[in-house]
Design a protein around this motif. Structure first.
Motif, short mmCIF file in Angstrom:
data_model
loop_
_atom_site.label_atom_id
_atom_site.label_comp_id
_atom_site.label_asym_id
_atom_site.label_seq_id
_atom_site.Cartn_x
_atom_site.Cartn_y
_atom_site.Cartn_z
N GLY A 26 -20.22 -19.16 11.14
CA GLY A 26 -18.82 -18.79 11.31
C GLY A 26 -18.06 -19.05 10.04
N VAL A 27 -16.91 -18.43 9.88
CA VAL A 27 -16.09 -18.60 8.69
C VAL A 27 -15.11 -19.75 8.93
N PRO A 28 -14.92 -20.67 7.96
CA PRO A 28 -15.55 -20.71 6.64
C PRO A 28 -16.79 -21.59 6.59
N ASP A 29 -17.31 -22.01 7.74
CA ASP A 29 -18.42 -22.95 7.76
C ASP A 29 -19.70 -22.35 7.18
N PRO A 30 -20.39 -23.07 6.28
CA PRO A 30 -21.64 -22.58 5.71
C PRO A 30 -22.86 -22.83 6.60
N TRP A 31 -22.67 -23.65 7.66
CA TRP A 31 -23.80 -23.96 8.53
C TRP A 31 -24.23 -22.72 9.30
N ASN A 32 -25.51 -22.62 9.58
CA ASN A 32 -26.03 -21.54 10.43
C ASN A 32 -27.54 -21.72 10.50
N HIS A 33 -27.99 -22.60 11.38
CA HIS A 33 -29.43 -22.88 11.45
C HIS A 33 -30.22 -21.68 11.96
N CYS A 189 -10.66 -31.24 2.25
CA CYS A 189 -10.95 -30.13 3.16
C CYS A 189 -9.74 -29.22 3.31
N THR A 190 -9.98 -28.01 3.80
CA THR A 190 -8.90 -27.06 4.07
C THR A 190 -8.55 -27.15 5.55
N TYR A 191 -7.48 -27.85 5.82
CA TYR A 191 -7.14 -28.15 7.21
C TYR A 191 -6.50 -26.97 7.94
N SER A 192 -5.92 -26.02 7.19
CA SER A 192 -5.18 -24.94 7.85
C SER A 192 -6.10 -24.01 8.65
N THR A 193 -7.40 -24.05 8.36
CA THR A 193 -8.37 -23.27 9.13
C THR A 193 -9.23 -24.16 10.03
N MET A 194 -8.89 -25.45 10.11
CA MET A 194 -9.63 -26.38 10.95
C MET A 194 -9.09 -26.27 12.38
N ASN A 195 -9.57 -25.24 13.10
CA ASN A 195 -8.98 -24.90 14.40
C ASN A 195 -9.77 -25.46 15.59
N LYS A 196 -10.45 -26.58 15.36
CA LYS A 196 -11.18 -27.25 16.43
C LYS A 196 -10.42 -28.51 16.82
N PRO A 197 -9.74 -28.52 17.96
CA PRO A 197 -8.93 -29.69 18.33
C PRO A 197 -9.69 -31.01 18.31
N PHE A 198 -10.98 -30.99 18.69
CA PHE A 198 -11.73 -32.24 18.74
C PHE A 198 -11.78 -32.91 17.38
N VAL A 290 -6.99 -34.48 3.75
CA VAL A 290 -6.80 -33.36 4.67
C VAL A 290 -5.51 -32.68 4.21
N THR A 291 -5.61 -31.88 3.14
CA THR A 291 -4.40 -31.38 2.47
C THR A 291 -4.44 -29.91 2.07
N LEU A 292 -5.60 -29.32 1.90
CA LEU A 292 -5.68 -27.98 1.34
C LEU A 292 -5.47 -26.90 2.39
N HIS A 293 -4.95 -25.75 1.93
CA HIS A 293 -4.80 -24.56 2.77
C HIS A 293 -5.85 -23.54 2.35
N GLY A 294 -6.15 -22.59 3.22
CA GLY A 294 -7.13 -21.56 2.89
C GLY A 294 -8.51 -21.88 3.43
N ASP A 295 -9.56 -21.44 2.71
CA ASP A 295 -10.93 -21.59 3.18
C ASP A 295 -11.78 -22.51 2.31
N ARG A 296 -11.47 -22.62 1.01
CA ARG A 296 -12.40 -23.28 0.09
C ARG A 296 -12.13 -24.78 -0.01
N TYR A 297 -13.14 -25.55 0.37
CA TYR A 297 -13.09 -26.99 0.18
C TYR A 297 -13.23 -27.30 -1.31
N GLU A 298 -12.81 -28.51 -1.70
CA GLU A 298 -13.04 -28.99 -3.06
C GLU A 298 -13.71 -30.36 -2.99
N SER A 299 -14.74 -30.52 -3.81
CA SER A 299 -15.45 -31.81 -3.82
C SER A 299 -16.11 -32.02 -5.17
N SER A 300 -16.24 -33.27 -5.53
CA SER A 300 -16.91 -33.61 -6.80
C SER A 300 -17.36 -35.06 -6.75
#
Length: 388
Positions: A26-33, A189-198, A290-300
């Motif tokens: 699913g978008v934007p998740d990269p998981w898909n076993h 993380c991009t919280y604006s697309t984090m639409n899972k209440p749990f 938990v601050t970014l908008h959009g789809d792309r996470y940032e990490s380093s």
């Protein structure tokens, strides 16, 4: 007494526990076993378990209409694990459900134990639980004993351990031969697309460090070794008491707002912490936001040793870069990994372990993942006083 060639050629019956994005994408998740297993082949998906039966049926219908329909031709939908085990011969189970749905001795939440008791090999996604670590430890012991008793492989989805950039960092640190002096991890993380209440509910997700930052906490241990828990200090930005506070977020998805999660259970908006490593006495820091908008996470991730600096940039993305400055050279080298798919490689390694009964393929055994879980909880408790 099977030859290695016979073992590698076997077809394994797979059961997916969870019809969500972890197992089916699913978008934007990269998981898909399921997508990775379609690439690997030598499997038949015989069951999908999800209490949301209609949702699972739609997933199955899409698979039967796709290019790998044969792989799902014998698949049935079940509302619970036990019914699937009674009706189907299952060799491998992929657990891809929210953490409050597994990883506990409570009735109905012992999914790993149900599968292992039936002789099913288990792949479980992180986080491995949501219960306090003191309670979880007894579950770990039960899982390890059942896996040993029933001859089952169990691995955990810390996919970065299979990323070629992570492999290169391990090589560089081993070759350098000196302990980590300092480590700095950053994850937004991009919280604006984090639409899972749990996910927004600490009682169900464990919070952003336990549920999400756990990937970098695992790398902290993978590169620097174990952390002195008593040395962990930090702070967090709590949910807002007023719209003027730093914790007020302007783009929380409507479905999350409608869930009415009490403020005392909402996730912190940012977490920062420091600690000391057991080996060598080096130090580490982690910032999660938990601050970014959009789809792309940032990490380093930055690692400093005596005469060595390593920077890992955007490991979630094809644009991932590994920059290294070595002793005796002011310049840095830069390596890229445009074709890396750590999700595919962890699934490949898991099935190699199942076929050969060789746990050395598994880079994140259950007992080791439990140590990462303990670290995430230690950080949660040190930075969010609501968790004490």
């Amino acid at each position: 007494n099977k030859t290695k060639a016979q073992q590698m050629a076997e077809i394994y019956n797979v059961c997916f526990i969870g019809a969500g994005t972890v197992n089916f994408g699913g978008v934007p998740d990269p998981w898909n076993h399921s997508k990775r297993l379609e690439q690997l082949g030598s499997v038949k998906v015989v069951a999908i378990v999800d209490p949301l039966v209609e949702k699972a049926q739609k997933i199955l219908a899409a698979k039967l209409a796709g290019n790998h329909a044969d792989m799902y031709s014998e698949c049935k939908i079940y509302g619970d694990v036990q019914t699937a085990l009674q009706e189907k011969t299952i060799h491998v189970g992929f657990i891809g459900v929210p953490p409050f749905c597994h990883g506990s001795l409570s009735q109905g939440l012992d999914t790993e134990l149900q599968l292992l008791a039936a002789g099913v090999h288990v792949f479980v996604e992180k986080p491995v639980s949501v219960v306090p670590p003191e309670e979880f430890q007894s579950y770990v012991s039960a899982v390890e004993e059942s896996a040993r008793k029933n001859g089952c492989v169990i691995g955990v989805g810390y996919m970065f351990r299979y990323h070629p950039a992570i492999e290169r960092i391990k090589e560089e640190l081993s070759k350098h031969g000196r302990p980590v002096v300092a480590l700095n991890a950053r994850y937004s993380c991009t919280y604006s697309t984090m639409n899972k209440p749990f996910w927004w509910d600490m009682s169900k997700s464990g919070g952003p460090i336990v549920e999400q930052g756990t990937h970098f906490c695992d790398l902290v241990r993978y590169f620097g070794g174990e952390v002195v828990f008593d040395s962990i200090t930090g702070v967090s930005v709590p949910p807002p008491a007023s719209p003027d506070s730093a914790g007020h977020l302007s783009s929380i998805p409507q479905v999350v707002q409608a869930a009415g999660i009490p403020e005392e259970l909402q996730v912190p908006r940012a977490t920062q912490c420091t600690w000391r490593f057991q080996q060598g006495g080096g130090i580490g820091t982690l910032t999660h936001t938990v601050t970014l908008h959009g789809d792309r996470y940032e990490s380093s991730l930055d690692i400093w040793c005596d005469g060595l600096r390593i920077t890992l940039h955007e490991p979630y993305h094809p644009q991932c870069e590994l920059r290294i400055r070595r002793s005796g050279d002011d310049r840095e080298t830069c390596e890229t990994f445009p074709t890396a798919d750590p999700y595919l490689e962890e699934d490949r390694a898991f099935f190699n372990a199942v076929r050969s009964n060789d746990m050395s393929y598994i880079r994140s055994p259950y007992s080791d993942a439990a140590k990462t879980y303990q670290l995430t909880w230690a950080i949660r408790r040190a930075t969010d006083k609501r968790s004490l």
